[in-house]
Every structure is written in C-alpha cells, then in structure tokens.
Enzyme design. Sequence first.
Site, PDB file in Angstrom:
ATOM      1  CE  LYS A   1      -3.854   2.086   2.639  1.00 43.87           C
ATOM      2  NZ  LYS A   1      -4.717   1.965   3.823  1.00 43.87           N
TER       3      LYS A   1
ATOM      4  CB  SER B   1      -8.046   3.871   2.975  1.00 43.17           C
ATOM      5  OG  SER B   1      -7.214   3.218   3.915  1.00 43.17           O
TER       6      SER B   1
ATOM      7  CB  SER C   1      -8.461   1.097   5.872  1.00 42.33           C
ATOM      8  OG  SER C   1      -9.141   2.322   5.848  1.00 42.33           O
TER       9      SER C   1
END
Lengths: 95, 492
Positions: B84, B159, B183
């Site tokens: 990420k 997210s 997330s």
Amino acid sequence: MSLGPAEVAKIAHLARLAIREQDAPAYARNLSAILDLVAQMNAVDTTGVAPMAHPLDMAQRPRADEVTEANQREHFQAIAPRVEAGLYLVPKVIE
Amino acid sequence: MNLPSPTAMHDQTIARLGAGLAAGEFSSEELTRVFLARIEQFNPGLNAFITVTAESALAQARAADERRRRGEAGPLTGVPIAHKDIFCTDGVRTSCGSRMLDRFIAPYNATVVENLAAAGVVMLGKTNMDEFAMGSSNETSFYGPVRNPWDLDAVPGGSSGGSAAAVAARLTPGATGTDTGGSIRQPAALCGITGIKPTYGRVSRWGMIAYASSLDQGGPMARTAEDCALLLGAMAGFDRRDSTCVDRPVPDYVALLDRPLHGLKIGLPREYFGEGLDGEVARVVEAAITEYRKLGAEMVEISLPNSQLAIPAYYVIAPAECSSNLARFDGVRYGHRCENPKDLLDLYTRSRAEGFGAEVTRRILVGTFVLSAGYYDAYYLKAQQIRRLISDDFRRAFDQVDVIAGPTSPTVAFNLGEKVDDPITMYLSDIYTIAVNLAGLPGLSLPVGFVGQRPVGLQLIGNYFAEDQLLNVAHRYQQVTDWHQRSPVAFA
C-alpha cells in the site's frame, strides 16, 4: 452543533489551511453534519468513566538518552522543496 | 462464476507459489514476470497501482533466486507482493494517495517493508488508496478511483482499495494494507479476499504514514487465511522505533492454522444483525454461520450495547489525531510547496490547501475544531470515555465467547460516485469495523459468498493478540468452502 462559513474560516486559519471563500459554505454544511453525528455521544452519561487514550492502556516506553541515529541531513534535504547551504528556505520572517 | 484454472501461476496462493519456488518448478524471476505482465495488461482498467517498480522487482527476484541457490530461502523468498502506498519505500515514490506527496521519494523503508524484504519478498509496486487512508471507497485518491474487479461499476472499498483490487484481480498474490477504522477488512470484504487487522501494537507503525496514531495498524491482504498467516508472521514483531509496538513473541501462525473448531464459542452480537444490515448480506452471513456450526462451533448470542456510539466517537478521535499528524505537511521540509509564497503564513496555508483533497481537509477541520479551546472536554474527552465503554463491551463479551462473528460491511460494494458527495453516508459503511479499532482488537474479514456478482465478507473479531485464533477459524472454513478460490471472470 451548526457552524457557519465565518467559523469555518476561523478553524481553517487555526489549521493553516487556505480555504476559498466559495468553498466555505459547503465545508460549513459538512462540518455541521459531522458534528451532529458526533453529538450522538451525548446520549450516554459518562460521568466517572476513565478516558481511554491507548487500546492497551500502555505507558510510553522510555529509552536511554543516547545518540542512536547517524546524521543524514543531506539525504533528507534532497527531497526538500527549497534548500540552500544545508538550510531550509522559507519567505523572510523578520525584516 | 468460473473456477480458476489449476495450473495458471497467477491463480495460485502464496503458500502454493512458495512450494513451487522451493521445488524449482519456476524461478522468482519467471513468477515476477507473470505478475508484472498482468499488471501491465489489467492495471489501466483497474487503477489499483500508483507506481509499478518493474525494474527493481526483477532485480529483487534475481536476488531471491540467488538466495535460494545458496540454500537460504524461507517460505516467502521470491514471492511477489505489493505495498500500500502508505508504507515508505526507500528511493521509491510514497504518495499516500495525495497530491501533497506526489513527488515524495521516501528516504527510508518502513519496518514492515524491511521485515518483508528480509523474508525475501519481491515488491511489484505501490497500490492506490484513499488519500492519507481517509475514505471507504478509494475515491478520495489524488490518482483517481480504483475499480472493483468483480464489477467495474463498483468501488473496491477503502482505504486499502488498491491492495484489495490487485489481489482480487490476481495482479499480485498478496499485499500490505493498513486499517484505522476498517481499511483492511472492508475492502477485503468488498473484493472477496481475506485480510487481517492485527491487535494494535502487533505490527510496527514506523515508516507507515500516520493518520490516527492510536488506531492505525498494518496487516496483510491475500486470497486465504493461510497466506495472511505467512505474511503476518513476517510483518509482525517488536520494533524499538515505534513506541507503541508491543514486545511479545510472534507465534508460528501457519503451524496453528489447523486446530479443530469443536467447542469453539462464537459470539453473534445482536447489534450487528439489526437495522441497517442489508437483507441479502444477512442471508449470506447466516449461511457462513451455519457452516461454522457444522464445523463444531457453538453460537452464543451476545450484546455490544455501545456499538452505535463507535462511529460518533471515531469521528472525533480520528480527525483530532489526523489534524495533529498532518500538521507536519508545511511546504518546507518535504511534500508539496505552493508557488511564490508572499510570506510564511501564505506558504503554509496555500501549500496545505493545494496539497490536500476535500476529505482530508474536512477531517483536519473537524479535528482542529474538537481540539480547540473550550471544546476539548465536550468532544475529545467525551469520545475517549465512549472508547472505554466500547472496549469494556468487548471485554465482557470475551468472558463468554472465544471469537465474535458478523458481517464486515452492511452492504456489498456500492457504485462508484454513489456516496462520494455525502460524507456521513460514506462513514456509515464502516459501522461494524470501527469499534474494533477503538478497542485495539484484531479483526479479520474472509469471503463467504456473493449478492449478485458482488462479494460478501464475514468479520471475525478476536481477543487481544488472538491473531492465531482468527487465522485458524478462517482457515478451517476455507478448508470446506471455495469462496476464496473464486476469481472475477474478466481477470481469469
């Protein structure tokens, strides 16, 4: 809790955010809606409840006051927007 | 629904790929080329990656192959994964999904990146995400939304939406994510993959760009619980550079996966099955619970009475911490700087306004307000007290049960654009995940079926440091079901 554009401007100043005047009413509406959501907390009496700052109620771990990192000024300043002679440049603060 | 071809490399789990590498069936370089080619083919339609590091991936793959020749390989050596874009990667852009860091080349590696590199993984690239991890749909990214591989009109969740979509579309066999209010779990659910948010403090936050520091926690996302066990084992562990990282041995998660579930007490919180839960999602979740009964688990109805207060408390605590954390972006030391500032205040305010998108701005404003003079007790202190009540609810529940189960998200993936203009509706999509962060507990989401073509996730919540148990409970389910093996037809 309802906030207007003037209050948003004041909060934006505290947060050092330049908000365009035409965007302030929308932020005021959003913020008021969020604060209304948050106000649901008031339905519960929390008198005497100890506030919880950390999930494990853990204390910060102290460490010995020793130098553990090497100086990497040039490495870190390589990604700075404006530097000169090892210094970060900002607009003049004192005349 | 097509079942995956058994031979395609991209369709294999990390465990299987590790075995293939160990048996010499293929090299890490060959494997890495397979995934890089898939990224090149499919990423333009998905937007799951912000940065692809093809050249360094191949170099890392060759190094992994060399390491294997020396006899020093572990189970993850040579396995490609994606990070990420919130994790700092030395010499590689680390944008956090924000214009603020669009040109930020991280000068060091996050501990998670270091730990996984030490295990020999190959980094394919950096995945898309909501800006500074603030969002539940991946639509707040400066780099544009990610699409859900199961239905290109749907969001992947957020997210960690890029990581979830990349794993679901088989562009990478695994990825890292972070979870502040759901997330990892919510995008895992919406994309039909497995993801675990560990106990707060289990995984180092060092080099993971901070959003809300008392809630943020990194974790793995992959197809199976077994793969998450492999990745978490490498990611977790004490780090003196994170002052809230817990000094506690990391169990061998893989060795603990197979324990039988006979007599396991699973708590079903009535608050997670009430109003607001989509009826079709409820049916899929109930079918998964039936499967657990067959595996020998016993269901116990429980109550988490303060559940409805989790979102209100979160939207005080998270913005408060975010307003403080994001104060570091000042246009001086790194990140975006406005053109021709007329004075220092102008430099700060314009650099920040230009660098941050609308959702980040909203949260900074809310956080600044709740921490401002005269409001602290009514908001921040109150929220911390509510946080204690929520945590106590879980403590009482874990006196009665071993794990807690329920839906990860109240609905399947919603459509792109559907909630983006209405922050409150968006916030409510994390209704079942946020309390877990407030309490600091571990939570896992695993795929348990579909509504139409959109996946449904089951959330398992464990007691502190019970990651081994959550992975075990998920793994046993995956031994008798095949939801985790389904792949989206368009990405076969």
